[in-house]
Design an enzyme around this catalytic site. Sequence first.
Site, short mmCIF file in Angstrom:
data_model
loop_
_atom_site.label_atom_id
_atom_site.label_comp_id
_atom_site.label_asym_id
_atom_site.label_seq_id
_atom_site.Cartn_x
_atom_site.Cartn_y
_atom_site.Cartn_z
N GLY A 39 0.94 -1.22 0.02
CA GLY A 39 0.14 -0.05 0.18
C GLY A 39 0.88 1.31 0.06
CD GLN A 41 5.68 3.34 6.18
OE1 GLN A 41 6.54 3.14 6.10
NE2 GLN A 41 5.56 4.55 6.19
CB ALA A 102 -8.64 -2.68 9.26
N GLY A 103 -6.25 -4.58 8.01
CA GLY A 103 -5.90 -5.86 7.15
C GLY A 103 -5.03 -7.02 8.07
CG HIS A 125 0.84 1.97 14.15
ND1 HIS A 125 1.24 2.58 14.95
CD2 HIS A 125 -0.35 2.16 13.63
CE1 HIS A 125 0.22 3.50 15.49
NE2 HIS A 125 -0.77 3.15 14.50
CG ASP A 209 1.32 6.97 14.95
OD1 ASP A 209 2.37 7.56 14.53
OD2 ASP A 209 0.53 6.36 14.22
CD GLU A 245 -4.52 37.58 6.96
OE1 GLU A 245 -3.85 36.93 7.79
OE2 GLU A 245 -3.87 38.16 6.01
N1 LIG Z 1 0.79 5.17 5.91
C1 LIG Z 1 1.84 5.60 6.32
O1 LIG Z 1 2.75 6.63 5.94
C2 LIG Z 1 2.70 4.78 7.55
C3 LIG Z 1 3.63 5.55 8.40
C4 LIG Z 1 3.94 4.69 9.50
C5 LIG Z 1 3.53 3.50 9.67
N2 LIG Z 1 2.53 3.09 9.02
C6 LIG Z 1 2.13 1.63 9.35
O2 LIG Z 1 2.62 0.65 8.44
C7 LIG Z 1 1.36 -0.12 8.29
C8 LIG Z 1 0.93 -0.27 6.84
O3 LIG Z 1 0.40 1.10 6.52
P1 LIG Z 1 -0.14 1.60 5.09
O4 LIG Z 1 -0.53 3.05 5.55
O5 LIG Z 1 1.09 1.28 4.07
O6 LIG Z 1 -1.13 0.64 4.79
P2 LIG Z 1 -2.17 0.86 3.56
O7 LIG Z 1 -1.59 1.84 2.27
O8 LIG Z 1 -3.52 0.92 4.06
O9 LIG Z 1 -1.93 -0.68 3.23
C9 LIG Z 1 -2.73 -1.50 2.66
C10 LIG Z 1 -2.10 -2.75 2.35
O10 LIG Z 1 -2.99 -3.72 3.08
C11 LIG Z 1 -3.77 -4.76 2.34
N3 LIG Z 1 -4.77 -5.02 2.95
C12 LIG Z 1 -5.94 -4.27 3.57
N4 LIG Z 1 -6.83 -5.09 3.93
C13 LIG Z 1 -6.56 -6.20 3.68
C14 LIG Z 1 -7.33 -7.52 3.77
N5 LIG Z 1 -8.17 -7.64 4.51
N6 LIG Z 1 -6.62 -8.55 3.39
C15 LIG Z 1 -5.39 -8.59 2.76
N7 LIG Z 1 -4.82 -7.07 2.43
C16 LIG Z 1 -5.18 -6.51 2.99
C17 LIG Z 1 -3.86 -3.62 0.92
O11 LIG Z 1 -3.92 -4.45 0.02
P3 LIG Z 1 -5.57 -4.69 -0.98
O12 LIG Z 1 -5.38 -3.56 -2.13
O13 LIG Z 1 -5.42 -6.34 -1.36
O14 LIG Z 1 -6.66 -4.28 0.04
C18 LIG Z 1 -2.36 -3.15 0.88
O15 LIG Z 1 -1.48 -3.82 0.38
C19 LIG Z 1 0.34 -0.01 9.10
O16 LIG Z 1 0.67 -0.51 10.39
C20 LIG Z 1 0.38 1.46 9.44
O17 LIG Z 1 0.13 1.89 10.63
C21 LIG Z 1 1.96 3.61 8.04
#
Ligand SMILES: NC(=O)c1ccc[n+]([C@@H]2O[C@H](COP(=O)([O-])OP(=O)(O)OC[C@H]3O[C@@H](n4cnc5c(N)ncnc54)[C@H](OP(=O)(O)O)[C@@H]3O)[C@@H](O)[C@H]2O)c1
Length: 350
Positions: A39, A41, A102-103, A125, A209, A245
């Site tokens: 996604g 990260q 949630a995934g 996280h 966080d 502003e």
């Molecule tokens: N976003 C950030 O910048 C950030 C920063 C620091 C830490 N984090 C942490 O890094 C981790 C990943 O975060 P992210 O933001 O990268 O997540 P994200 O973009 O929401 O990633 C979604 C990923 O999870 C998969 N997914 C979601 N639901 C699923 C399910 N039910 N079954 C299988 N795959 C599923 C998605 O694939 P599909 O397309 O198949 O759904 C995709 O590969 C989390 O723990 C987050 O808290 C994120």
Amino acid sequence: MAKIDFGGVLEEVVTREEFSLSRAREVLKNERIAVLGYGVQGPGQALNLKDNGFEVIIGQRPEEPVYWNKAIQDGFEPGKTLFPIEEAARQATIIQYLLSDAGQVATWDKVKACLNKGDALYFSHGFSIVYKEQTGVVPPEDVDVILVAPKGSGRTVRTNFLDGSGINSSFAVFQDATGRARERTLALGIAIGSGYLFETTFQNEVFSDLTGERGVLMGCLAGMMEAQYNTLRRNGHSPSEAFNETVEELTQSLIRLVAENGMDWMFANCSTTAQRGALDWAPRFRDAVLPVFEELYASVIKGSETRRVLEANSAEDYREKLDKELTAMRESEMWRAGAAVRALRPENRK
Ligand SMILES: NC(=O)c1ccc[n+]([C@@H]2O[C@H](COP(=O)([O-])OP(=O)(O)OC[C@H]3O[C@@H](n4cnc5c(N)ncnc54)[C@H](OP(=O)(O)O)[C@@H]3O)[C@@H](O)[C@H]2O)c1
């Protein structure tokens, strides 16, 4: 570790000088790393690992083509370096669990079944582990459970790597089954492109966080801007004036000065009229919002925030609802005014 004075409190920070990339390569030389989730990260960390010479494979569900195809576009090959989630988890010794929070809950039983004794289960996280009553994520005792959490978006993890700067991350060890958990964590922190590594615990990482993003970073920022914009509008100011502003001057000028040299420096570089007023009003705002922050932190600790996230984000119509909320924001007068103001930035002049 370097001891650094943060406002009078000494904290230990790991730098690339003490823990070099070559040491990380040595520590991880026999490891196969699976990045589960492509996604936000996932791509940042996986591509940095690959470019740094580590053996990395991706685990992503193929039936949802967007991220699967993105991984292919980024050079991962189905059957070689790109696999369905469980298959990647089974092949690896380090499992980077970078699905959405949630995934992680939805896939945990399957991923758990793929873990072997001595593997490392890695998070960015503390969410799944700390709120285990809600998530059900309780790893077996014979694996390391570790965390490296970049302090920024996955996109910045990648862009900072490409420009050579790196991103700061926090790190933590929750469970050390192998005796190597800490060195594995630090090695991964360096391998994904961190500049400096700040030690924390899973609990402190997730509490701070969740508070930060609901507070000053996003929630409070959005609410506070809206309150000021609405006040100006109710008192007869035009949308462009109210937006300039409230938002434009902040994002285009003042917050950049804060980033460069701190709040006092920004104050010092504003008019004396602005300084006097801001110095007088800052404590009023601090005291006004303090009870809201106390309420927020209590809600985080109690698990109410995570309960809400898991409920909302695992609903079938999650994306539709989110789209609706974001569209309402985008189509509000304030943010439509914002779009018009942005188009008039001097650098956008044709
Ligand atoms: N976003 C950030 O910048 C950030 C920063 C620091 C830490 N984090 C942490 O890094 C981790 C990943 O975060 P992210 O933001 O990268 O997540 P994200 O973009 O929401 O990633 C979604 C990923 O999870 C998969 N997914 C979601 N639901 C699923 C399910 N039910 N079954 C299988 N795959 C599923 C998605 O694939 P599909 O397309 O198949 O759904 C995709 O590969 C989390 O723990 C987050 O808290 C994120």
